[in-house]
Design a protein around this motif. Structure first.
Motif, PDB file in Angstrom:
ATOM      1  N   MET A   1       0.802  -1.162  -0.058  1.00  0.00           N
ATOM      2  CA  MET A   1      -0.071  -0.036  -0.036  1.00  0.00           C
ATOM      3  C   MET A   1       0.863   1.132   0.032  1.00  0.00           C
ATOM      4  O   MET A   1       1.669   1.432   1.107  1.00  0.00           O
ATOM      5  N   ALA A   2       0.887   1.753  -1.157  1.00  0.00           N
ATOM      6  CA  ALA A   2       1.842   2.989  -1.332  1.00  0.00           C
ATOM      7  C   ALA A   2       1.388   4.200  -0.519  1.00  0.00           C
ATOM      8  O   ALA A   2       0.107   4.595  -0.454  1.00  0.00           O
ATOM      9  N   ASN A   3       2.243   4.764   0.451  1.00  0.00           N
ATOM     10  CA  ASN A   3       2.026   5.842   1.448  1.00  0.00           C
ATOM     11  C   ASN A   3       0.653   5.903   1.954  1.00  0.00           C
ATOM     12  O   ASN A   3      -0.298   6.674   1.964  1.00  0.00           O
ATOM     13  N   PRO A   4       0.502   4.909   2.865  1.00  0.00           N
ATOM     14  CA  PRO A   4      -0.844   4.698   3.486  1.00  0.00           C
ATOM     15  C   PRO A   4      -1.191   6.005   4.258  1.00  0.00           C
ATOM     16  O   PRO A   4      -0.370   6.711   4.855  1.00  0.00           O
ATOM     17  N   LYS A   5      -2.284   6.330   4.206  1.00  0.00           N
ATOM     18  CA  LYS A   5      -2.883   7.454   5.215  1.00  0.00           C
ATOM     19  C   LYS A   5      -4.360   6.985   5.488  1.00  0.00           C
ATOM     20  O   LYS A   5      -4.975   5.771   5.304  1.00  0.00           O
ATOM     21  N   LEU A   6      -4.824   8.221   6.040  1.00  0.00           N
ATOM     22  CA  LEU A   6      -6.314   7.999   6.589  1.00  0.00           C
ATOM     23  C   LEU A   6      -7.349   7.831   5.652  1.00  0.00           C
ATOM     24  O   LEU A   6      -7.342   8.795   4.756  1.00  0.00           O
ATOM     25  N   ASP A   7      -8.175   6.769   5.507  1.00  0.00           N
ATOM     26  CA  ASP A   7      -9.156   6.851   4.420  1.00  0.00           C
ATOM     27  C   ASP A   7     -10.271   7.599   4.895  1.00  0.00           C
ATOM     28  O   ASP A   7     -11.403   6.967   5.516  1.00  0.00           O
ATOM     29  N   LYS A   8     -10.473   8.934   4.808  1.00  0.00           N
ATOM     30  CA  LYS A   8     -11.493   9.498   5.697  1.00  0.00           C
ATOM     31  C   LYS A   8     -12.715   9.078   5.158  1.00  0.00           C
ATOM     32  O   LYS A   8     -13.478   8.976   6.161  1.00  0.00           O
ATOM     33  N   GLU A   9     -12.897   9.063   3.954  1.00  0.00           N
ATOM     34  CA  GLU A   9     -14.337   8.757   3.515  1.00  0.00           C
ATOM     35  C   GLU A   9     -14.809   7.601   4.018  1.00  0.00           C
ATOM     36  O   GLU A   9     -16.178   7.274   4.319  1.00  0.00           O
ATOM     37  N   ARG A  10     -13.894   6.438   4.124  1.00  0.00           N
ATOM     38  CA  ARG A  10     -14.366   5.164   4.686  1.00  0.00           C
ATOM     39  C   ARG A  10     -14.707   5.431   6.134  1.00  0.00           C
ATOM     40  O   ARG A  10     -15.605   4.657   6.480  1.00  0.00           O
ATOM     41  N   HIS A  11     -13.941   6.074   6.762  1.00  0.00           N
ATOM     42  CA  HIS A  11     -14.213   6.209   7.986  1.00  0.00           C
ATOM     43  C   HIS A  11     -15.691   6.866   8.232  1.00  0.00           C
ATOM     44  O   HIS A  11     -16.510   6.376   9.200  1.00  0.00           O
ATOM     45  N   ILE A  12     -15.786   8.028   7.531  1.00  0.00           N
ATOM     46  CA  ILE A  12     -17.096   8.679   7.563  1.00  0.00           C
ATOM     47  C   ILE A  12     -18.315   7.704   7.442  1.00  0.00           C
ATOM     48  O   ILE A  12     -19.394   7.649   8.090  1.00  0.00           O
ATOM     49  N   GLN A  13     -18.140   6.774   6.285  1.00  0.00           N
ATOM     50  CA  GLN A  13     -19.257   5.868   6.130  1.00  0.00           C
ATOM     51  C   GLN A  13     -19.370   4.904   7.426  1.00  0.00           C
ATOM     52  O   GLN A  13     -20.291   4.548   7.824  1.00  0.00           O
ATOM     53  N   TYR A  14     -18.146   4.208   7.859  1.00  0.00           N
ATOM     54  CA  TYR A  14     -18.180   3.452   9.003  1.00  0.00           C
ATOM     55  C   TYR A  14     -19.069   4.131  10.067  1.00  0.00           C
ATOM     56  O   TYR A  14     -19.870   3.424  10.566  1.00  0.00           O
ATOM     57  N   TRP A  15     -18.708   5.283  10.712  1.00  0.00           N
ATOM     58  CA  TRP A  15     -19.495   6.081  11.855  1.00  0.00           C
ATOM     59  C   TRP A  15     -20.879   6.329  11.310  1.00  0.00           C
ATOM     60  O   TRP A  15     -21.790   6.169  12.202  1.00  0.00           O
ATOM     61  N   GLN A  16     -21.228   6.752  10.275  1.00  0.00           N
ATOM     62  CA  GLN A  16     -22.515   6.987   9.737  1.00  0.00           C
ATOM     63  C   GLN A  16     -23.321   5.831   9.645  1.00  0.00           C
ATOM     64  O   GLN A  16     -24.642   5.622  10.255  1.00  0.00           O
ATOM     65  N   ARG A  17     -22.578   4.415   9.464  1.00  0.00           N
ATOM     66  CA  ARG A  17     -23.439   3.141   9.674  1.00  0.00           C
ATOM     67  C   ARG A  17     -23.610   3.010  11.131  1.00  0.00           C
ATOM     68  O   ARG A  17     -24.917   2.561  11.271  1.00  0.00           O
ATOM     69  N   CYS A  18     -22.754   3.455  11.863  1.00  0.00           N
ATOM     70  CA  CYS A  18     -22.849   3.240  13.365  1.00  0.00           C
ATOM     71  C   CYS A  18     -23.982   3.978  13.905  1.00  0.00           C
ATOM     72  O   CYS A  18     -24.839   3.729  14.587  1.00  0.00           O
ATOM     73  N   LEU A  19     -23.875   5.089  13.413  1.00  0.00           N
ATOM     74  CA  LEU A  19     -25.207   6.137  13.678  1.00  0.00           C
ATOM     75  C   LEU A  19     -26.616   5.765  13.309  1.00  0.00           C
ATOM     76  O   LEU A  19     -27.567   5.559  13.973  1.00  0.00           O
ATOM     77  N   LYS A  20     -26.659   5.218  12.261  1.00  0.00           N
ATOM     78  CA  LYS A  20     -28.150   5.164  11.477  1.00  0.00           C
ATOM     79  C   LYS A  20     -28.480   3.786  11.502  1.00  0.00           C
ATOM     80  O   LYS A  20     -29.817   3.445  11.797  1.00  0.00           O
ATOM     81  N   SER A  21     -27.675   2.593  11.524  1.00  0.00           N
ATOM     82  CA  SER A  21     -28.368   1.459  11.518  1.00  0.00           C
ATOM     83  C   SER A  21     -28.206   0.655  12.754  1.00  0.00           C
ATOM     84  O   SER A  21     -27.464   1.371  13.651  1.00  0.00           O
ATOM     85  N   LEU A  22     -28.789  -0.515  13.163  1.00  0.00           N
ATOM     86  CA  LEU A  22     -28.703  -1.136  14.171  1.00  0.00           C
ATOM     87  C   LEU A  22     -27.327  -1.782  14.428  1.00  0.00           C
ATOM     88  O   LEU A  22     -26.491  -2.460  13.505  1.00  0.00           O
ATOM     89  N   LEU A  23     -26.622  -1.731  15.550  1.00  0.00           N
ATOM     90  CA  LEU A  23     -25.429  -2.345  15.678  1.00  0.00           C
ATOM     91  C   LEU A  23     -25.751  -3.827  16.031  1.00  0.00           C
ATOM     92  O   LEU A  23     -26.683  -4.326  16.490  1.00  0.00           O
ATOM     93  N   PRO A  24     -24.751  -4.693  15.314  1.00  0.00           N
ATOM     94  CA  PRO A  24     -24.768  -6.240  15.441  1.00  0.00           C
ATOM     95  C   PRO A  24     -25.039  -6.599  16.808  1.00  0.00           C
ATOM     96  O   PRO A  24     -24.542  -6.177  17.702  1.00  0.00           O
ATOM     97  N   ASN A  25     -25.760  -7.892  16.801  1.00  0.00           N
ATOM     98  CA  ASN A  25     -26.113  -8.661  17.973  1.00  0.00           C
ATOM     99  C   ASN A  25     -25.093  -8.480  19.113  1.00  0.00           C
ATOM    100  O   ASN A  25     -24.942  -8.662  20.206  1.00  0.00           O
ATOM    101  N   GLY A  26     -23.622  -8.928  18.692  1.00  0.00           N
ATOM    102  CA  GLY A  26     -22.520  -8.857  19.231  1.00  0.00           C
ATOM    103  C   GLY A  26     -22.433  -7.934  20.159  1.00  0.00           C
ATOM    104  O   GLY A  26     -21.505  -8.031  21.233  1.00  0.00           O
ATOM    105  N   TYR A  27     -23.065  -6.671  19.775  1.00  0.00           N
ATOM    106  CA  TYR A  27     -22.843  -5.547  20.723  1.00  0.00           C
ATOM    107  C   TYR A  27     -23.625  -5.581  22.065  1.00  0.00           C
ATOM    108  O   TYR A  27     -23.555  -4.740  22.785  1.00  0.00           O
ATOM    109  N   THR A  28     -24.544  -6.804  22.218  1.00  0.00           N
ATOM    110  CA  THR A  28     -25.334  -6.839  23.392  1.00  0.00           C
ATOM    111  C   THR A  28     -24.335  -6.907  24.660  1.00  0.00           C
ATOM    112  O   THR A  28     -25.023  -6.453  25.692  1.00  0.00           O
ATOM    113  N   SER A  29     -23.130  -7.342  24.617  1.00  0.00           N
ATOM    114  CA  SER A  29     -22.212  -7.239  25.877  1.00  0.00           C
ATOM    115  C   SER A  29     -21.942  -5.782  26.272  1.00  0.00           C
ATOM    116  O   SER A  29     -21.583  -5.574  27.165  1.00  0.00           O
ATOM    117  N   THR A  30     -22.319  -4.923  25.189  1.00  0.00           N
ATOM    118  CA  THR A  30     -21.894  -3.140  25.743  1.00  0.00           C
ATOM    119  C   THR A  30     -23.188  -2.724  25.726  1.00  0.00           C
ATOM    120  O   THR A  30     -23.309  -1.416  26.024  1.00  0.00           O
TER     121      THR A  30
END
Lengths: 397, 495
Positions: A1-30
């Motif tokens: 991976m040449a010059n790795p850096k923060l994949d900002k768009e990917r992270h924003i998508q990840y967090w928006q998923r966390c915000l808008k959809s249900l977290l998977p059942n594995g999160y029951t312990s939290t």
């Protein structure tokens, strides 16, 4: 991976998923600490300069947080711990008590979506005071009879200081008796271990997470020289016992990470690529990837990058760490292709490590992230917002 | 065209259509149309093209259908019915209504005739079971506890009945909903609201169980069934902070055997090793038990043995589990286990892994927090004059032996520093020892920690040149990861 850096768009998508959809059942312990998850989600979106959340959604979130407010003061970790109001009326009922970490996360999260006007400030501070033990430490919750439960470790001290900071601030607030500051400071000081680190309490093994909590608590009490240049430093009052020893211990948390070859089928827990117990060739070179562990001779884990670097930042010695290989470890080894960060290289992302990975990069000055306040672990911008919300609430009383 | 049946009564049944229909909707639709031949005729040909006889029949069909004929005089009714029979006008059937959808979302009208008959049967079964269940509940609520215990067969029947009901209604019967023993409890649901943060896809099982827990806690019930409920929730979410506390309260209220509870915790702990609440629960149990065994050395010993045995099991799984070490410290203080046994135990752990920093840390605690040989509450970083020179020497020897085993292992080097501080000795008292691992003249360095050690000694002795050289070697060659740090130490030297 040449010059790795923060994949900002990917992270924003990840967090928006966390915000808008249900977290998977594995999160029951939290489930009981949903408030902390909520904090990480909103704080991450803020750090990433993501598009703002629409008004209705902000209002819903605000209402949800306030719904978790306990009638006797403080907040619960999730609505699963909250009963319909009529159940609290009868004082003889011992209800699910408010929870200290949940309260600190609730107040922090609220600052992203609303004001503090509907927080029962006085009740909350009174409840906070009841959580302090004789030895100065804080517990997680307190029963109606006044029995303080939960461990006595540094995390609760930190949460308590955060609550105090947000609701009481640094000024002389006379309507509320303060917690016993000196006892707390003594407790924090007593956590320093023989190797310079700081532990859960007194004689336990030094741990980077607890080190951070102790240092941040002292910072919020103005006992750390490099905290907030504008505030009144109590230089003549006791702070950390031995700063150079702590710096040395923190700096020792760095380790050279050597990615495994694909061919190697290594299931070895005591993989020597994680510790430096031999002086063979690969260790002698300056590492391309530097990970951080939480305790001596343990594996590197994303979150410790934050706990360690933030601790050094608060002590004013963040330059003793070389940022580039530390960044590379996060970018190339634990950053996940769907966004977020995993705990160890190759792990899938989870909310906790994903936020702390971003926070670590932010302290190291990543251009795609806002500047981070190491003490409250939110953007500097957000810290200022919290301070102004606090002033507004204090003045409005 | 449907064959006409034999002569029918005055009200007339619809002529029976053939029985091969693909779906129930088709059958009922055909029957419907067959019962209104004159409507069909009018719709297809138009009223004006009908013969006068047909038009009259159509009109009578309309009277029949609307029921208006019932308002006429008796004589007129009788005459009307005679004509209806004569004209062979069938009793019109109502339009087959919407069938609704089944649990899969399929229109029931599309069922084949067999499927439909099965469906009707299951509806009947469902109703029957509901009636039986209602009858059971009414009877059960009036029974005393002893009567209920005697009726355990009927109880089991009801449990099964409810399971079937769950299957028939296509929504699995919940564990508590399906158990009459919990009928007196009304669960309190979680009120998450719209647009909640961090919503989790709970299982139905978890949602139901927590609803029952809230109800029990609100009612402050401490009974054996509460133990079952709390156990269930713990297996679903071991980090639920109040379920553990409530379980402990229940254990104490019921005066349940602490030993039995510890055994149960043993099983759970092995499954959820990273869980902090489990160890806190254990501590609460031991705190509660302690007053009753405080005066009994044998009982205390038994407890120590069983607890240590269990901790060993946990350490086998993860020798650095922070919560377990925390608990171990608690136990040592509580049962006064600052003894040879503990030291030997630590030595064994370090023999199998000299890099286990948790074990080193625990040893430091055992030695320097022992109320007999050390000052109580002396901070870890402070000198303790009460500790004898013999102990200091013993600990130094122990740590040094470990450094020979793995010179680059940081743990014993940190330990040595800690011990020296406790003994009030300078680092330089171990200068020759450290020099065995690092010779800056000929560049033979076996341990970067030795170099660090020596750099500090030379700095204290104000031998700036040597100290600087050591730090440079560390930054450039022997510990380049921390170069920034070593450089900072160098600038500190010169200050």
């Amino acid at each position: 991976m040449a010059n790795p850096k923060l994949d900002k768009e990917r992270h924003i998508q990840y967090w928006q998923r966390c915000l808008k959809s249900l977290l998977p059942n594995g999160y029951t312990s939290t489930d009981s600490s949903r408030m902390s998850l909520g904090f990480f989600i909103l704080a991450a979106l803020d750090l990433l300069c993501a598009p703002p959340i629409p008004f209705i959604e902000r209002k819903n979130i605000r209402d949800w947080i306030l719904k978790c407010q306990h009638p006797s003061g403080g907040f619960c970790g999730s609505p699963n711990h909250r009963y319909p109001d009529e159940y609290y009326g009868d004082e003889s009922k011992e209800m699910d008590p408010a929870n200290l970490p949940a309260t600190s996360f609730a107040l922090m999260t609220l600052s992203f979506v609303g004001r503090l006007d509907r927080v029962e400030r006085v009740k909350c501070l009174r409840w906070l005071k009841r959580l302090q033990r004789e030895d100065g430490s804080f517990g997680e919750l307190v029963t109606r009879e006044g029995v303080i439960l939960g461990g006595g470790d540094m995390r609760y001290c930190y949460c308590a200081m955060a609550v105090r900071f947000i609701l009481r601030g640094e000024g002389e607030v006379s309507d509320m008796e303060d917690i016993d500051v000196e006892k707390l400071v003594n407790h924090l000081r007593s956590g320093q271990t023989y190797d310079g680190g700081i532990s859960e309490s007194s004689q336990h093994e030094a741990h980077a997470g607890y080190a951070y909590c102790a240092i941040a608590s002292l910072s919020l009490l103005n006992r750390i020289p490099s905290s907030s240049p504008t505030s009144n430093i109590s230089i003549f009052l006791p702070g950390l016992t031995n700063v150079p020893a702590t710096v040395r211990w923190l700096v020792s948390r760095q380790l050279n990470y050597v990615p495994k070859d694909e061919d190697e089928n290594s299931e070895d827990e005591e993989d020597t690529s994680y510790d430096q117990s031999d002086m063979s060739g690969s260790v002698l070179e300056g590492g391309a990837f530097v990970g951080f562990n939480g305790r001596c001779n343990k594996r590197a884990d994303t979150c410790y990058a934050f706990w360690v670097i933030a601790s050094l930042a608060m002590l004013g010695h963040v330059d003793v760490v070389d940022f580039e290989p530390s960044r590379q470890f996060l970018y190339a080894q634990t950053q996940h292709q769907i966004g977020g960060f995993g705990k160890c290289p190759g792990d899938p992302p989870d909310i906790y490590h994903s936020y702390l990975g971003l926070a670590a990069l932010a302290i190291m000055g990543d251009p795609d992230l806002k500047k981070l306040d190491p003490v409250l672990c939110v953007s500097c911008e957000q810290r200022q917002k919290i301070e102004s919300l606090r002033e507004e609430a204090l003045n409005g009383r | 065209m449907a064959p006409k049946s034999k002569a029918t009564k005055a009200q007339g049944k619809a002529p029976e259509p053939p029985k091969q229909y693909p779906t129930i909707a088709a059958k009922l639709e055909a029957e419907y149309l067959a019962s209104r031949p004159y409507q069909v005729l009018k719709d297809t040909k138009g009223l004006s093209s009908l013969t006068p006889g047909e038009q009259a029949a159509y009109a009578n069909y309309r009277f029949l259908e609307s029921g208006v004929w019932k308002t006429w005089s008796n004589a007129a009714q009788k005459e009307f019915l005679r004509i209806v029979e004569q004209q062979k006008i069938p009793q019109p059937l109502p339009k087959p209504g919407p069938f609704g959808k089944d649990w899969k979302g399929r229109d029931i009208g599309t069922y084949t005739l067999e499927e439909y008959s099965v469906y009707l049967q299951s509806q009947k079964d469902f109703q029957k079971l509901r009636r039986e269940s209602a009858w059971f509940r009414e009877r059960w609520s009036s029974l005393s506890n002893t009567e209920r215990e005697e009726d355990s067969a009927e109880l089991e029947n009801e449990r099964n009945r409810r399971k079937f009901l769950g299957q028939l209604r296509r929504k699995k019967m919940g564990k508590y909903e399906g158990d009459p023993v919990w009928d007196d409890v009304v669960p309190i649901p979680q009120d998450d609201g719209e647009g909640a943060l961090a919503q989790i896809a709970y299982t139905e099982e978890y949602a139901e169980a927590t609803g029952y827990l809230r109800a029990i806690m609100a009612a402050k019930e401490y009974s054996p069934r509460v133990l079952a409920l709390t156990e269930h929730i713990i297996t679903l979410n071991a980090a639920h902070y109040t379920v553990w506390l409530y379980r402990a309260s229940t254990i104490f209220a019921l005066k349940y055997s602490i030993g039995d509870e510890l055994d149960w915790v043993n099983k759970v702990a092995l499954r959820y090793q990273k869980n902090y609440q489990i160890w806190h629960h254990r501590q609460i149990l031991v705190d509660h038990l302690y007053p009753s065994i405080a005066a009994d050395p044998d009982a205390k010993q038994d407890l120590a043995i069983s607890e240590l045995a269990f901790m060993t099991l946990m350490f086998n799984a993860d020798s650095k589990n922070y919560h377990v070490w925390s608990y171990r410290q608690y136990l040592v203080r509580k049962l006064n286990l600052f003894n040879e046994g503990e030291l030997k135990s630590i030595e064994a752990l370090l023999r199998s892994d000299v890099r286990n920093n948790s074990a080193w840390s625990h040893r430091f605690f055992i030695v320097f927090s022992n109320p007999e040989t050390a000052t109580p509450d002396s901070p870890a970083t402070a000198r303790d004059p009460k500790v004898s020179a013999a102990i200091i020497d013993r600990e130094l020897a122990f740590a040094k032996a470990a450094t020979y085993e793995a010179p680059q292992n940081p743990s014993p080097w940190n330990y040595i520093r800690g011990v020296l501080r406790k003994g009030g000795r300078d680092l330089k008292s171990e200068e020759s020892f450290a020099s065995e691992f690092a010779n800056i003249e000929d560049g033979d360095v076996k341990s970067s920690h030795a170099l660090d050690f020596l750099a500090e000694i030379w700095s204290e002795k104000k031998d700036i040149e040597k100290a600087d050289k050591a730090l440079r070697l560390l930054g450039d060659k022997y510990d380049p990861i921390r170069k920034n740090y070593w450089d900072w130490k160098r600038s500190d030297l010169k200050a």
